[in-house]
Design an enzyme around this catalytic site. Structure first.
Site, PDB file in Angstrom:
ATOM      1  N   GLU A  58      46.245  36.026  40.949  1.00  0.00           N
ATOM      2  CA  GLU A  58      47.236  37.009  41.391  1.00  0.00           C
ATOM      3  C   GLU A  58      47.496  38.048  40.303  1.00  0.00           C
ATOM      4  O   GLU A  58      47.628  39.224  40.599  1.00  0.00           O
ATOM      5  CB  GLU A  58      48.539  36.278  41.758  1.00  0.00           C
ATOM      6  CG  GLU A  58      49.555  37.124  42.477  1.00  0.00           C
ATOM      7  CD  GLU A  58      49.110  37.558  43.880  1.00  0.00           C
ATOM      8  OE1 GLU A  58      48.166  36.919  44.426  1.00  0.00           O
ATOM      9  OE2 GLU A  58      49.664  38.527  44.410  1.00  0.00           O
ATOM     10  N   ASP A  59      47.553  37.635  39.057  1.00  0.00           N
ATOM     11  CA  ASP A  59      48.068  38.520  38.010  1.00  0.00           C
ATOM     12  C   ASP A  59      47.050  38.988  36.973  1.00  0.00           C
ATOM     13  O   ASP A  59      47.403  39.737  36.066  1.00  0.00           O
ATOM     14  CB  ASP A  59      49.224  37.819  37.250  1.00  0.00           C
ATOM     15  CG  ASP A  59      50.421  37.556  38.152  1.00  0.00           C
ATOM     16  OD1 ASP A  59      50.508  38.215  39.203  1.00  0.00           O
ATOM     17  OD2 ASP A  59      51.238  36.685  37.825  1.00  0.00           O
TER      18      ASP A  59
END
Ligand code: MN
Length: 596
Positions: free
Chosen positions: A68-69
């Site tokens: 996600e990051d």
């Protein structure tokens, strides 16, 4: 520091490699608090190691935010760490995209909500929506280990929530209180559930939190001092009866649950007896009952306060004996008595069972405490619970057999259902294979009827597109649009099918009602005379027919005072019979007719 040990134990192992990968991926990133981002995945993995999860789960804890990051992809994780770890990270990533905003209706859907109330067809109640959200999370996870990583992630986020902006704090605290804490409770992770609720409490009820902190501080201190004094007394008493607890400690009631309890007791702290409870941990079940007997012999128990959760565990599997007695100096004391095994189970819930099974299967890591065999021989309360859920959603596969434990870990008890989300965050529970049309009818029958198209996760799709759990679905509508019969070919839910059929039926009825002829017009040529109209009227009346009106095409021509008679009848036989009679009337020359 369990994590450090695990890495030291196996420096080239999965956990060590995941650690190195995640550290590199998050390098340079900071959390809201300003500390290095990597502290967060370390803390999550540490929590998972504390729950004694397997290596893949701990590795997934380290990697859980990389997709996600950071620039890392699932493919990359698959290559580096294998299918299992990548699958767990993928699950956590998907869960991260689901956001619960509470049951309050968002502004945009007020219209639909209002008309739903009007129609008297209640949309799922608040509790129903929350329950659907919990199911969505389980269904999206596909494996309980994904839920464990998510719970560890949530626990650490709650511990560090103070660094976030207030609006975000509230949303996350609400989601924790209404979704994750109850989920942990259902999974038997009693302690974690209480901890999550307690962490959420100050953010959800700041005033109440400050009040309770102030009003209970003195009480707490008094209780602790009292129990400190009582502890050696209890131990000496038990020793006299040949009983020696493994540990004796105090358990302070959590602020969150304390507040809820005080609401029930008129905010009177004096009425809360279990503000601080004394917890006795012994070796065997007979010892639990023996300790209970000794305590009751020394101090009178309060009626109605003895709870045998060993004979009758709570639905989530919690086991312990509870009793409240009038102790020395007439003070009220609560005791909680349990075995070490129960204690561990109460702390870790499903996670503890997971651990036993894993030990039994591979025998790796710590020495199993001879728990595995006997544990799995019994039918577990939480399995019953899952089974109940499963029956609730109409799935047929049985997971009652503890041997199928592993299959139960793979969350397939929702395999016949999917859970899709509205743009406002409401979860819609549908049969597998459902389409945007099913979704629309579950939001509201009017939305279904007027559906013209749909967006799934922001992209336009045809109305027969098959939805997946976690899809965010937006229905495009057109005022006055009616459903298409073709939809019956692909809808999966009974509600959609019924509504489309009802709509079809209404359409047909409307079509039938229209011009079914019920009158007839007699075209008549006459030679006028006095009494002609009276004679014609009498003849028609004798045939049991009603005249609607006399018409004239040439009102000015006095020879023809009328040339048409409209009568109420559409049956040819009757009309033809009437015409024969009318032809016999003096002055009538010619008659023809048509239905109108
Ligand atoms: Mn995270």
């Amino acid at each position: 520091m369990l994590l450090k040990n695990l890495i030291k134990e196996n420096p080239a192992g999965l956990i060590a490699r995941a650690y190195a990968f995640a550290e590199r991926a998050h390098r340079g990133q900071k959390r809201m608090s300003g500390e290095p981002y990597f502290n967060h995945p370390i803390a999550v993995a540490e929590i998972l190691a504390g729950w004694r999860m397997d290596d893949a789960t701990i590795a997934a804890g380290l990697l859980h935010d990389t997709v996600e990051d950071t620039s890392a992809s699932i493919e990359e994780l698959k290559n580096a760490f294998g299918e299992e770890t990548a699958f767990l990270v993928d699950g956590v990533t998907k869960l991260g995209r689901v956001k619960y905003r509470g049951p309050a209706v968002a502004a945009g859907s007020a219209e639909v909500a209002a008309s739903a109330t009007k129609a008297g067809k209640a949309m799922a109640g608040t509790e129903g929506k929350i329950e659907s959200m919990r199911k969505l999370i389980l269904a999206l996870s596909q494996d309980l280990r994904v839920v464990f990583v998510k719970l560890a992630d949530r626990l650490h986020n709650m511990e560090t929530l103070a660094a976030l902006p207030p609006a975000k704090q509230r949303r996350i605290a609400l989601e924790t209180d209404e979704i994750y804490a109850p989920l942990a409770y259902r999974l038997g992770m009693h302690n974690l559930s209480g901890e999550l609720q307690d962490l959420a409490f100050p953010f959800l009820y700041p005033k109440e939190y400050r009040w309770i902190l102030e009003s209970t501080k003195a009480q707490y201190e008094k209780r602790i001092a009292y129990l400190e004094k009582l502890k050696p007394e209890v131990e000496a008493l038990l020793e006299k009866h040949g009983l020696k607890p493994l540990t004796t400690d105090f358990r302070a009631k959590r602020y969150g649950s304390l507040y809820k309890k005080m609401l029930r007791y008129g905010m009177d702290i004096g009425k809360i007896y279990d503000l601080v409870a004394m917890r006795l941990i012994v070796q065997t079940i007979p010892e639990c009952y023996a300790v209970l007997g000794v305590i009751h012999e020394a101090w009178p128990p309060l009626p109605g306060r003895i709870k045998d959760y060993i004979a009758m565990p709570k639905p989530n599997g919690y086991r312990s004996l509870h009793t409240t007695v009038i102790g020395p100096d007439e003070k009220i004391v609560e005791f909680q008595i349990r075995t070490a095994e129960m204690h561990e189970e109460n702390e870790y819930g499903v996670a503890a069972h997971w651990l036993y099974k894993q030990k039994q299967g591979t025998g790796n890591r710590e020495q199993g405490k001879n728990l595995a065999g006997q544990k799995l021989a019994k039918e577990l309360a939480w399995v019953q619970q899952l089974k109940h859920w499963q029956e609730h959603v109409g799935n047929e596969a049985a997971i009652a057999d503890p041997e199928e434990f592993m299959r139960a870990m793979k969350i397939d008890f929702f395999k016949d259902r999917i859970f899709a989300i509205t743009p406002h965050g409401d979860v819609i529970d549908l049969p597998a294979g459902s389409t945007p049309v099913d979704f629309a009818y579950h939001v509201h029958s009017e939305v279904g009827d007027a559906a013209t198209g749909a967006k799934v996760n922001g992209a336009l799709v045809p109305l027969d597109h098959v939805l997946q759990s976690g899809d965010m679905v937006e229905i495009l509508t057109q005022k006055g649009k009616k459903p298409s019969e073709a939809w019956l070919q692909f809808v999966k839910s009974g509600i959609a099918r019924d509504r489309i059929r009802i709509s079809m039926r209404q359409k047909r009825q409307l079509a039938n009602r229209k011009p079914a002829a019920n009158r007839c017009e007699l075209k008549i040529a006459v030679e006028d005379r006095v009494g002609l109209i009276k004679d014609l009227s009498a003849t028609i009346a004798r045939n049991h027919l009603n005249i609607v009106a006399f018409h004239s095409d040439n009102p000015k021509d006095s020879r023809y005072p009328f040339d048409k008679i409209e009568i109420q009848c559409a049956e040819k036989e009757k009309i033809e019979k009437l015409i024969l009679k009318l032809k016999a009337v003096k002055g009538v020359k010619e008659i023809s007719y048509r239905l109108i």
